[in-house]
Design a protein around this motif. Structure first.
Motif, PDB file in Angstrom:
ATOM      1  N   GLN A  89      -3.125   2.177 -12.657  1.00 32.88           N
ATOM      2  CA  GLN A  89      -3.759   1.347 -13.680  1.00 32.88           C
ATOM      3  C   GLN A  89      -4.316   0.106 -12.963  1.00 32.88           C
ATOM      4  O   GLN A  89      -5.290   0.233 -12.264  1.00 32.88           O
ATOM      5  CB  GLN A  89      -2.807   0.982 -14.811  1.00 32.88           C
ATOM      6  CG  GLN A  89      -2.248   2.161 -15.591  1.00 32.88           C
ATOM      7  CD  GLN A  89      -3.269   2.928 -16.383  1.00 32.88           C
ATOM      8  OE1 GLN A  89      -4.042   3.678 -15.811  1.00 32.88           O
ATOM      9  NE2 GLN A  89      -3.276   2.793 -17.687  1.00 32.88           N
ATOM     10  N   GLU A  90      -3.693  -1.053 -13.115  1.00 28.66           N
ATOM     11  CA  GLU A  90      -4.162  -2.262 -12.441  1.00 28.66           C
ATOM     12  C   GLU A  90      -3.091  -2.851 -11.531  1.00 28.66           C
ATOM     13  O   GLU A  90      -3.224  -3.979 -11.075  1.00 28.66           O
ATOM     14  CB  GLU A  90      -4.596  -3.285 -13.485  1.00 28.66           C
ATOM     15  CG  GLU A  90      -5.765  -2.804 -14.325  1.00 28.66           C
ATOM     16  CD  GLU A  90      -6.062  -3.713 -15.492  1.00 28.66           C
ATOM     17  OE1 GLU A  90      -5.341  -4.707 -15.667  1.00 28.66           O
ATOM     18  OE2 GLU A  90      -7.018  -3.433 -16.213  1.00 28.66           O
ATOM     19  N   THR A  91      -2.038  -2.084 -11.263  1.00 28.87           N
ATOM     20  CA  THR A  91      -0.917  -2.571 -10.456  1.00 28.87           C
ATOM     21  C   THR A  91      -1.005  -1.996  -9.046  1.00 28.87           C
ATOM     22  O   THR A  91      -1.002  -0.774  -8.878  1.00 28.87           O
ATOM     23  CB  THR A  91       0.421  -2.141 -11.091  1.00 28.87           C
ATOM     24  OG1 THR A  91       0.440  -2.551 -12.452  1.00 28.87           O
ATOM     25  CG2 THR A  91       1.588  -2.739 -10.355  1.00 28.87           C
ATOM     26  N   PRO A  92      -1.057  -2.863  -8.029  1.00 31.70           N
ATOM     27  CA  PRO A  92      -1.082  -2.350  -6.660  1.00 31.70           C
ATOM     28  C   PRO A  92       0.245  -1.681  -6.292  1.00 31.70           C
ATOM     29  O   PRO A  92       1.309  -2.136  -6.695  1.00 31.70           O
ATOM     30  CB  PRO A  92      -1.295  -3.596  -5.797  1.00 31.70           C
ATOM     31  CG  PRO A  92      -1.532  -4.729  -6.712  1.00 31.70           C
ATOM     32  CD  PRO A  92      -1.187  -4.301  -8.091  1.00 31.70           C
ATOM     33  N   VAL A  93       0.153  -0.578  -5.533  1.00 31.77           N
ATOM     34  CA  VAL A  93       1.329   0.198  -5.137  1.00 31.77           C
ATOM     35  C   VAL A  93       1.184   0.541  -3.656  1.00 31.77           C
ATOM     36  O   VAL A  93       0.099   0.893  -3.188  1.00 31.77           O
ATOM     37  CB  VAL A  93       1.427   1.499  -5.971  1.00 31.77           C
ATOM     38  CG1 VAL A  93       2.574   2.355  -5.522  1.00 31.77           C
ATOM     39  CG2 VAL A  93       1.529   1.194  -7.431  1.00 31.77           C
ATOM     40  N   GLU A  94       2.287   0.436  -2.930  1.00 28.32           N
ATOM     41  CA  GLU A  94       2.292   0.867  -1.533  1.00 28.32           C
ATOM     42  C   GLU A  94       2.214   2.400  -1.497  1.00 28.32           C
ATOM     43  O   GLU A  94       2.705   3.076  -2.394  1.00 28.32           O
ATOM     44  CB  GLU A  94       3.567   0.394  -0.837  1.00 28.32           C
ATOM     45  CG  GLU A  94       3.675  -1.112  -0.715  1.00 28.32           C
ATOM     46  CD  GLU A  94       2.620  -1.697   0.212  1.00 28.32           C
ATOM     47  OE1 GLU A  94       2.274  -1.038   1.210  1.00 28.32           O
ATOM     48  OE2 GLU A  94       2.134  -2.798  -0.087  1.00 28.32           O
ATOM     49  N   ALA A  95       1.626   2.929  -0.430  1.00 27.67           N
ATOM     50  CA  ALA A  95       1.462   4.382  -0.311  1.00 27.67           C
ATOM     51  C   ALA A  95       2.809   5.094  -0.308  1.00 27.67           C
ATOM     52  O   ALA A  95       2.948   6.181  -0.878  1.00 27.67           O
ATOM     53  CB  ALA A  95       0.666   4.715   0.952  1.00 27.67           C
ATOM     54  N   ALA A  96       3.826   4.486   0.307  1.00 29.87           N
ATOM     55  CA  ALA A  96       5.146   5.115   0.367  1.00 29.87           C
ATOM     56  C   ALA A  96       5.834   5.148  -0.997  1.00 29.87           C
ATOM     57  O   ALA A  96       6.683   5.996  -1.251  1.00 29.87           O
ATOM     58  CB  ALA A  96       6.032   4.375   1.368  1.00 29.87           C
ATOM     59  N   ASP A  97       5.451   4.220  -1.891  1.00 28.82           N
ATOM     60  CA  ASP A  97       6.062   4.141  -3.221  1.00 28.82           C
ATOM     61  C   ASP A  97       5.280   4.913  -4.281  1.00 28.82           C
ATOM     62  O   ASP A  97       5.703   4.964  -5.435  1.00 28.82           O
ATOM     63  CB  ASP A  97       6.169   2.678  -3.671  1.00 28.82           C
ATOM     64  CG  ASP A  97       7.099   1.877  -2.791  1.00 28.82           C
ATOM     65  OD1 ASP A  97       7.992   2.490  -2.173  1.00 28.82           O
ATOM     66  OD2 ASP A  97       6.941   0.644  -2.726  1.00 28.82           O
ATOM     67  N   LEU A  98       4.153   5.509  -3.906  1.00 26.26           N
ATOM     68  CA  LEU A  98       3.285   6.147  -4.906  1.00 26.26           C
ATOM     69  C   LEU A  98       3.969   7.324  -5.598  1.00 26.26           C
ATOM     70  O   LEU A  98       3.999   7.398  -6.825  1.00 26.26           O
ATOM     71  CB  LEU A  98       1.977   6.599  -4.257  1.00 26.26           C
ATOM     72  CG  LEU A  98       0.969   7.262  -5.190  1.00 26.26           C
ATOM     73  CD1 LEU A  98       0.526   6.287  -6.274  1.00 26.26           C
ATOM     74  CD2 LEU A  98      -0.233   7.768  -4.413  1.00 26.26           C
ATOM     75  N   ILE A  99       4.531   8.251  -4.848  1.00 24.58           N
ATOM     76  CA  ILE A  99       5.139   9.445  -5.459  1.00 24.58           C
ATOM     77  C   ILE A  99       6.342   9.094  -6.330  1.00 24.58           C
ATOM     78  O   ILE A  99       6.419   9.550  -7.479  1.00 24.58           O
ATOM     79  CB  ILE A  99       5.487  10.497  -4.380  1.00 24.58           C
ATOM     80  CG1 ILE A  99       4.199  11.040  -3.756  1.00 24.58           C
ATOM     81  CG2 ILE A  99       6.314  11.631  -4.968  1.00 24.58           C
ATOM     82  CD1 ILE A  99       4.412  12.004  -2.613  1.00 24.58           C
ATOM     83  N   PRO A 100       7.304   8.260  -5.867  1.00 19.42           N
ATOM     84  CA  PRO A 100       8.422   7.918  -6.764  1.00 19.42           C
ATOM     85  C   PRO A 100       7.983   7.205  -8.039  1.00 19.42           C
ATOM     86  O   PRO A 100       8.507   7.475  -9.117  1.00 19.42           O
ATOM     87  CB  PRO A 100       9.312   7.004  -5.912  1.00 19.42           C
ATOM     88  CG  PRO A 100       8.956   7.300  -4.503  1.00 19.42           C
ATOM     89  CD  PRO A 100       7.536   7.718  -4.517  1.00 19.42           C
ATOM     90  N   ARG A 101       6.995   6.315  -7.933  1.00 22.50           N
ATOM     91  CA  ARG A 101       6.517   5.612  -9.134  1.00 22.50           C
ATOM     92  C   ARG A 101       5.857   6.586 -10.107  1.00 22.50           C
ATOM     93  O   ARG A 101       6.075   6.528 -11.310  1.00 22.50           O
ATOM     94  CB  ARG A 101       5.511   4.517  -8.754  1.00 22.50           C
ATOM     95  CG  ARG A 101       6.066   3.390  -7.927  1.00 22.50           C
ATOM     96  CD  ARG A 101       6.702   2.284  -8.732  1.00 22.50           C
ATOM     97  NE  ARG A 101       5.855   1.560  -9.620  1.00 22.50           N
ATOM     98  CZ  ARG A 101       5.184   0.461  -9.340  1.00 22.50           C
ATOM     99  NH1 ARG A 101       5.224  -0.045  -8.132  1.00 22.50           N
ATOM    100  NH2 ARG A 101       4.466  -0.130 -10.261  1.00 22.50           N
ATOM    101  N   LEU A 102       5.044   7.512  -9.563  1.00 24.73           N
ATOM    102  CA  LEU A 102       4.380   8.484 -10.426  1.00 24.73           C
ATOM    103  C   LEU A 102       5.367   9.468 -11.039  1.00 24.73           C
ATOM    104  O   LEU A 102       5.182   9.914 -12.174  1.00 24.73           O
ATOM    105  CB  LEU A 102       3.297   9.232  -9.650  1.00 24.73           C
ATOM    106  CG  LEU A 102       2.036   8.430  -9.340  1.00 24.73           C
ATOM    107  CD1 LEU A 102       1.119   9.214  -8.429  1.00 24.73           C
ATOM    108  CD2 LEU A 102       1.312   8.023 -10.620  1.00 24.73           C
ATOM    109  N   GLN A 103       6.422   9.816 -10.315  1.00 26.73           N
ATOM    110  CA  GLN A 103       7.443  10.699 -10.889  1.00 26.73           C
ATOM    111  C   GLN A 103       8.144  10.020 -12.059  1.00 26.73           C
ATOM    112  O   GLN A 103       8.443  10.660 -13.056  1.00 26.73           O
ATOM    113  CB  GLN A 103       8.452  11.113  -9.813  1.00 26.73           C
ATOM    114  CG  GLN A 103       7.903  12.131  -8.843  1.00 26.73           C
ATOM    115  CD  GLN A 103       8.854  12.432  -7.703  1.00 26.73           C
ATOM    116  OE1 GLN A 103       9.709  11.615  -7.358  1.00 26.73           O
ATOM    117  NE2 GLN A 103       8.687  13.600  -7.087  1.00 26.73           N
ATOM    118  N   GLY A 104       8.401   8.732 -11.942  1.00 29.51           N
ATOM    119  CA  GLY A 104       8.998   7.990 -13.051  1.00 29.51           C
ATOM    120  C   GLY A 104       8.073   7.929 -14.258  1.00 29.51           C
ATOM    121  O   GLY A 104       8.506   8.076 -15.394  1.00 29.51           O
ATOM    122  N   ILE A 105       6.783   7.748 -13.989  1.00 24.74           N
ATOM    123  CA  ILE A 105       5.809   7.716 -15.079  1.00 24.74           C
ATOM    124  C   ILE A 105       5.672   9.100 -15.696  1.00 24.74           C
ATOM    125  O   ILE A 105       5.581   9.246 -16.915  1.00 24.74           O
ATOM    126  CB  ILE A 105       4.448   7.195 -14.564  1.00 24.74           C
ATOM    127  CG1 ILE A 105       4.572   5.726 -14.151  1.00 24.74           C
ATOM    128  CG2 ILE A 105       3.364   7.367 -15.610  1.00 24.74           C
ATOM    129  CD1 ILE A 105       3.359   5.185 -13.426  1.00 24.74           C
TER     130      ILE A 105
END
Length: 158
Positions: A89-105
């Motif tokens: 969306q509009e929140t910056p995310v580190e590449a290493a944190d992308l998959i865990p954040r998307l799994q939570g979403i």
């Protein structure tokens, strides 16, 4: 609450021992303690209200009925900027944190649809890596967002 007695001035600034002082009730009420108590109660209710949303715990019966249709969810968008930054969306995310954040979403959403916006200056390799991360996070319905008016590859521009 704060009622008191006001002494009556007998004029002239002198005190007469012969006259009995008359006192009249004070007509003003001190509201400061009342406001303090109300602010404390407001804070207590603001904190307690979200905790009471759950309600009474019950074990619901299982039926064959379908779930009620829900409103259309807000589309989820991942953006790859020209500088190589990844944003959900509009929140910056580190590449290493992308998959865990998307799994939570993904666990909170009904739809597996996601939109990928990538700046045109990015290499295909970085776009493909982000697409692989989206797929690994459980989003199998990936839409690539583009602008209209590009070449049609049929000999006609526009």
């Amino acid at each position: 609450m704060g009622a008191g007695v006001i002494q009556k001035d007998d004029g002239g600034g002198r005190r007469s021992g012969r006259r009995k002082r008359r006192s009249r009730p004070m007509a003003e009420i001190n509201v400061t303690p009342f406001v303090d108590v109300m602010l404390v109660l407001l804070i207590i209710f603001m904190v307690a209200a979200p905790l009471s949303v759950v309600g009474v715990p019950v074990q619901l019966p299982e039926t064959a009925a379908n779930a009620l249709p829900s409103d259309e969810e807000e589309p989820l968008t991942v953006t790859l900027t020209a500088a190589g930054e990844i944003m959900i969306q509009e929140t910056p995310v580190e590449a290493a944190d992308l998959i865990p954040r998307l799994q939570g979403i993904s666990a909170e959403r009904d739809s597996d649809r996601i939109f990928l916006r990538a700046d045109g200056v990015n290499e295909w390799n970085s776009v493909a890596q982000v697409m692989g991360a989206l797929n690994a996070a459980g989003f199998n319905n990936i839409g690539l967002v583009t602008d209209i008016g590009g070449p049609a590859l049929d000999g006609n521009d526009g």
